[in-house]
Structures are given as C-alpha cells and as structure tokens.
Design an enzyme around this catalytic site. Structure first.
Site, short mmCIF file in Angstrom:
data_model
loop_
_atom_site.label_atom_id
_atom_site.label_comp_id
_atom_site.label_asym_id
_atom_site.label_seq_id
_atom_site.Cartn_x
_atom_site.Cartn_y
_atom_site.Cartn_z
N ASP A 108 108.33 33.21 60.26
CA ASP A 108 107.43 34.25 59.78
C ASP A 108 105.97 33.85 60.01
OD1 ASP A 108 108.17 36.73 57.95
OD2 ASP A 108 109.81 35.29 57.87
N ASP A 222 104.62 39.37 59.74
CA ASP A 222 104.80 40.00 58.43
C ASP A 222 103.76 41.10 58.18
OD1 ASP A 222 106.15 39.59 55.69
OD2 ASP A 222 104.03 39.52 55.15
N GLU A 276 106.84 43.39 61.80
CA GLU A 276 107.28 44.22 60.68
C GLU A 276 106.27 45.34 60.48
OE1 GLU A 276 108.52 43.82 55.99
OE2 GLU A 276 106.66 42.94 56.71
N HIS A 350 116.18 40.26 53.63
CA HIS A 350 115.87 39.69 52.32
C HIS A 350 115.08 40.64 51.42
CE1 HIS A 350 112.25 39.33 54.59
NE2 HIS A 350 111.59 38.94 53.53
N ASP A 351 114.66 41.78 51.96
CA ASP A 351 113.92 42.76 51.16
C ASP A 351 114.77 43.96 50.79
OD1 ASP A 351 111.57 41.29 51.34
OD2 ASP A 351 110.90 42.32 53.16
C1 NOJ Z 1 107.28 41.49 53.86
C2 NOJ Z 1 108.25 40.41 53.50
O1 NOJ Z 1 109.45 40.64 54.17
C3 NOJ Z 1 108.39 40.44 52.00
O2 NOJ Z 1 109.44 39.62 51.54
C4 NOJ Z 1 107.06 40.06 51.38
O3 NOJ Z 1 107.14 40.25 49.98
C5 NOJ Z 1 105.92 40.93 51.91
N1 NOJ Z 1 105.98 41.17 53.32
C6 NOJ Z 1 104.60 40.26 51.64
O4 NOJ Z 1 104.43 39.14 52.46
#
Ligand code: NOJ
Length: 579
Positions: A108, A222, A276, A350-351
């Site tokens: 990341d 990210d 992302e 993971h989100d």
């Molecule tokens: C996206 C990440 O995937 C997430 O886990 C994170 O909380 C936010 N960006 C902030 O970095």
C-alpha cells in the site's frame, strides 16, 4: 500462454493483466511469534501455501511503523516496519521468498494522509517553518456561521467548513498547540497531506523511489480520490455522505499530481500500480490510466460495492442489504466493456464484509456459492483479487456488542447514527452492522482446527470466528472437492486461457434475475460462463447463442449440463464452457 508477437502487440499483453493477486491483511494472517498479532515472518511461512494456490502477486496491506489507529493506514514512518510486524530484514526475507518462487510483492502507498505521529505532522503542528504547510491548517469559524458537524474546539469556534470525515464526525480537528484546525478525510489521527505544497510531492516521490529501489513490484495507491481538494475548501452539500465528498474528492489538480508522481517514480521501473478510486465512474476512469493518462495501470472501482447500500450510502441504517442481479450485471458489465479501462476484479477485501455472506449464501449453499463467486472472479476482464480466507469460504460472524468491534470507521458510523436519533442503541443496529462492518473480513485466518484456528499460539488480537473447526485451510486442502481446490483450478485455468484474460466480454440474458452469463471471445477462442446466482433452479435460454454441446472446462457440480443452452442450472451452479 504461447508467444505470439503480433497478438502481443494487439492485446497489449502485460504481466499485471495475466496475474492473480492475493491480498494479505497482515495483522490477521499468521502470527509467527505468539503475540497474537499476525506478522511478516508469518506471511513468509505461508509463501509455499500461496504458491500452491497458484497466485502471482501478493498485495500486503500496510506494515509500516504506525500507532495503528486504522490498523496501519496511519503511517508514522514510511521507511520503517512496525515492531509488531517484524523488521526490515523480515520484509526483505519475504520479498526474496516470493521472488524465489516467481511471485511478486505490492504494498500500500498511503499518501493522502500520514499518522498524526509522523514527524512531518509533529513539526507542522509546532509551526516549524519547513513543515508548516505540509497539511491543511485553517482557522475555525464563529459557531453561529457553521453547520452542525463539530469536533471539539475552543468555545465559540466551529470547524473551518462543514465537511464530514469518512470515519464519522467532522473532517476537522482542533490542535491546541498550533491553535488551528487540521483536515482529516479519515480518522483524526490521519491528517491529510497538503499536495498543493511542492515539498510534500518531493518528499512522497523520494520515499516511493526508496521502496522501488528495494525491489518492490508495485503499489496499491490508497484513497487517491482525496489527493486534490476543491479550491478554497468550500462547504459541501449537507446531504452528501460524508458532507463535502464532492469537494474533497477528485479536485482540479488530481491528474497533475498523479502524472507527476508517475513520471518521477513508477515510469522508471517495471512495477505495477493499482489505484483505489472510490466514487469513480467508467467515464472518468480512462483519464487516469496508461501513457496517455496519468500512467496508472489499473483501478479499484466501487460501483458494485454500493449496490446493496441504503439511499444514504453504506452507513445509512435504512434500506440496506437489498440488491438485484440485473442491476449488478448492468454495473459490472459497464466496466467489463470499457476497452480503455483495466480494473481490479474483486468482490471483497479488508474494507468489506465476507463475500460468501454478502453475495452468496453462507448457510444453505456455502460451498456452491463460494465456488460460484470464484468462477466470477477468475473469468471476467480485469486482474482478479482474492482476499485472504475467501479461498476457503470464510463467513461473516456476529458482533454482539459495540465493544467487540475494532474498526474505527464502523464505530464512528454507529456513533453518528445514534447521535442523529436514527437508532437508540447498538442493539438496534446490530443486524445492519454485522452486514456491512469492515471487521467481518479482519477476523483471523483459519488455518486448521487447533486452538485459535492455528493463527496464533498466543491470545489472538481479534476473536477467531467459531466456524473454524469446519472451515479451515487444512481441511480444505485435504478435500479435492473443496472451495480451496476449486480456486486453485480456476486460477490454473485462467493462467492457461488467454481468452479469459484478454477476450471481449458479451453479456447474455441481461434481465434474468437468477443467471449471470457471459461469453469471452478472442479470435476463434471462446469461453461461456453460466452462473446461477440464486438458490433456485434456473433455465438458461439466451437469444441466438449458437452453442450446442460444449466442453466443460470447470464446474462446481459434478455433472453440469453439457449443452448449456436450454438447460437447467441448479442453485448456485457455475460452469465454464469452451466451444
Ligand atoms: C482505504 C483503505 O483500504 C482503508 O482500510 C483505510 O481505512 C482508508 N483507505 C484510509 O487509509
């Protein structure tokens, strides 16, 4: 795939298009030292496992030094490894172990924000001349001018504008030392870097080059939607979720920043980048990609992640959980058909909650539906991403009380909802939270049926889901019919089939509420994928698809129909045909 120069040129063949990515959330993957937290040597121990599954790239979520307010997405030192994850030597050993097996490592790149404990922020908050403009600092407004979102500030003072953060509450926090407010699109411990400042961009490019020189194979960028903010930081529409979203995302200089970063860093190495991009549309996407755009290779779009959200977005506690297959197909097919766009194909990470609980049926058809989801991931256009645990069909769990949750985004959302009066307590929200919380995908990886699922010899930082006695890697690998072996075969098939990577995509029966069916075509190579995305039988009856008997390349039932057109498909039946 056989070498063929002309086809290569035409298809724009790239290793990162042909690869399958496996995402590791290190805190929950494998603990090597018994402290209850997953770590880098724990990942290295499992490189053979990943190789056996057949994946090509590991995406490792942040392992940098961090106070862990957002499990590592709050970076204190970009050039150091967090103690809990190991040392830089451990990281180097992981990189070598992967390279020894011809696998690659991407990490990341979190540069929209740092931790508030990063040296840059500590110096910025002190007003140190060199760093004073590294972040967004503003004076507050008198309370009566401001909207309601407020983090604690001095009496009579409200935040500089009405923006809300993705983590709930205002996007501004007051800093006593500096006597000003700083902006954080995410958690208050994640202050946003001020990309307008050329020194910030220099520092980021230098850091990225430092990692590239260490031999890393690429980055997942990210939250890049946040890098550029609207000029003047104007108030946002109070109905946006979060408020200000249209102002703090996709600002006027985003292409300039990304292009500059590309030219100074990625362009000089054989590495891949995946960005992302929450909120992006097909129409916007191409401008970010390729030599004619910002140089990025691929992107993570979110449209299908929003499909089951309520009208007010993911954290709207009303109207969640409903989605229709025709709409899902429409959304994904738009991306599939966009020739000038290359996406990450994913259903979870993971989100997000567990894919089999969200898009499959984790009770009556866990095995079949998890295999159907695997079929989808590995047969569509884009680079497939497999999130740890999905290859064994790990499911959501029940978080009974607010205290059991770890994710600051969920906790912030619950607090906001209760404060707004839309719910009285966590109990009112429990079903909703269990459906959507990011914590669902962060429970420890289930390796075997021993204590703590073989994740740790110590006390796990987060409870293991109680399905682990049946749902675990050891059991799955011992059973040739398991979800795990199905993933392995589907990955192998993709590697052997250029048509699945590069073929054109055509959707059939678009309005069918049960079937998701498409063909992939590359010259005279053809694959037909039929997915019965429902718990009832369904007949596949497309118009004008001339397929009689076809060879079944992979299927999740033992005896799939050999003449797909006109045949009935059983609940969650999935089959890939070649013809
Ligand atoms: C996206 C990440 O995937 C997430 O886990 C994170 O909380 C936010 N960006 C902030 O970095």
């Amino acid at each position: 795939m056989g070498p063929d120069d002309t086809a290569d040129d035409r298809l724009d063949r790239r290793w990162w298009k042909e690869a399958v990515v496996y995402q590791v959330y290190p805190r929950s993957f494998n603990d090597s030292d018994g402290d209850g937290l997953g770590d880098i040597p724990g990942v290295t121990e499992r490189v053979g496992y990943l190789d056996a599954l057949g994946v090509d790239i590991v995406w490792l979520c942040p392992v940098y030094d961090s106070p862990m307010a957002d499990n590592g997405y709050d970076i204190r030192d970009y050039r150091a490894i967090a103690d809990e994850f190991g040392t830089m030597a451990d990281w180097e050993a992981l990189l070598s172990a992967l390279h020894d097996r011809d696998m690659r490592l991407i990490m990341d790149l979190v540069v929209n924000h740092t931790s508030d404990e990063h040296e840059w922020f500590r110096r910025s908050r002190r007003g140190d001349e060199q760093y004073e403009d590294y972040y967004y600092w503003r004076d507050g407004r008198p309370v009566d001018e401001a909207d309601d979102a407020t983090n604690e500030g001095p009496p009579g003072e409200a935040p500089p504008n009405n923006w809300g953060s993705y983590m709930g509450g205002s996007a501004w926090s007051y800093d006593e030392g500096r006597g000003q407010w700083y902006l954080h699109s995410f958690h208050e411990k994640q202050p946003d870097l001020n990309w307008r400042n050329p020194d910030v961009r220099d520092a980021v490019a230098e850091m990225v080059t430092w990692w590239l020189e260490k031999g890393i194979d690429g980055f997942r960028l990210d939250a890049i939607q946040c890098l550029s903010k609207a000029d003047g930081l104007p108030d946002g529409d109070p109905n946006d979720a979060p408020v200000g979203l249209a102002q703090f995302t996709y600002g006027p200089r985003i292409h300039e920043y990304l292009r500059e970063l590309y030219e100074r860093t990625f362009a000089n190495y054989d590495v891949t980048t995946v960005a992302e991009m929450s909120g992006t549309t097909v129409e916007m996407a191409a401008d970010y990609l390729g030599e004619d755009g910002d140089g990025l290779h691929s992107l993570i779009q979110f449209e299908h992640m929003d499909i089951d959200a309520g009208p007010g977005g993911r954290w709207d506690p009303e109207g969640w959980g409903e989605w229709s297959l025709p709409e899902f197909k429409r959304v994904l097919s738009r991306w599939q058909r966009a020739d000038d766009v290359w996406t990450a194909t994913y259903l979870g990470n993971h989100d997000q909650p567990r894919i089999v609980s969200r898009f499959g049926d984790d009770e009556a058809s866990r095995e079949a539906s998890a295999k159907l989801l695997a079929t989808f991931l590995l047969t569509t256009r884009g680079t497939p991403y497999v999130y740890q645990g999905d290859e064994i069909g790990m499911t959501n769990t029940d978080f009974e009380t607010l205290d059991e949750l770890d994710d600051p985004m969920t906790v912030g959302a619950v607090e906001d909802i209760i404060e707004s009066g839309a719910a009285d307590s966590y109990e009112d929200l429990r079903a909703f939270v269990n459906y959507t919380t990011r914590d669902q995908s962060r429970t420890p990886m289930q390796w075997d049926d021993s204590a703590n699922a073989g994740f740790t010899d110590g006390d796990p930082w987060f409870p293991v889901t109680d399905t682990y006695r049946e749902v675990n890697v050891a059991a799955a690998r011992a059973d040739e019919d398991s979800i795990w072996h199905y993933y392995r075969r589907a990955i192998e098939l993709r590697h052997e089939s250029p048509v699945l990577v590069y073929g054109d995509y055509d959707l059939h029966v678009p309005d069918d509420e049960q079937l998701f069916a498409y063909t992939r075509t590359l010259d005279d190579e053809r694959a037909l994928v039929v997915l019965n995305w429902s718990g009832e039988r369904a007949t596949f009856d497309p118009d004008g698809l001339g397929v009689g008997d076809a060879r079944v390349a992979l299927a999740n039932y033992d005896d799939p129909p050999t003449a797909p057109v006109g045949s009935e498909f059983r609940p969650y039946e999935a089959a890939i045909y070649r013809y």
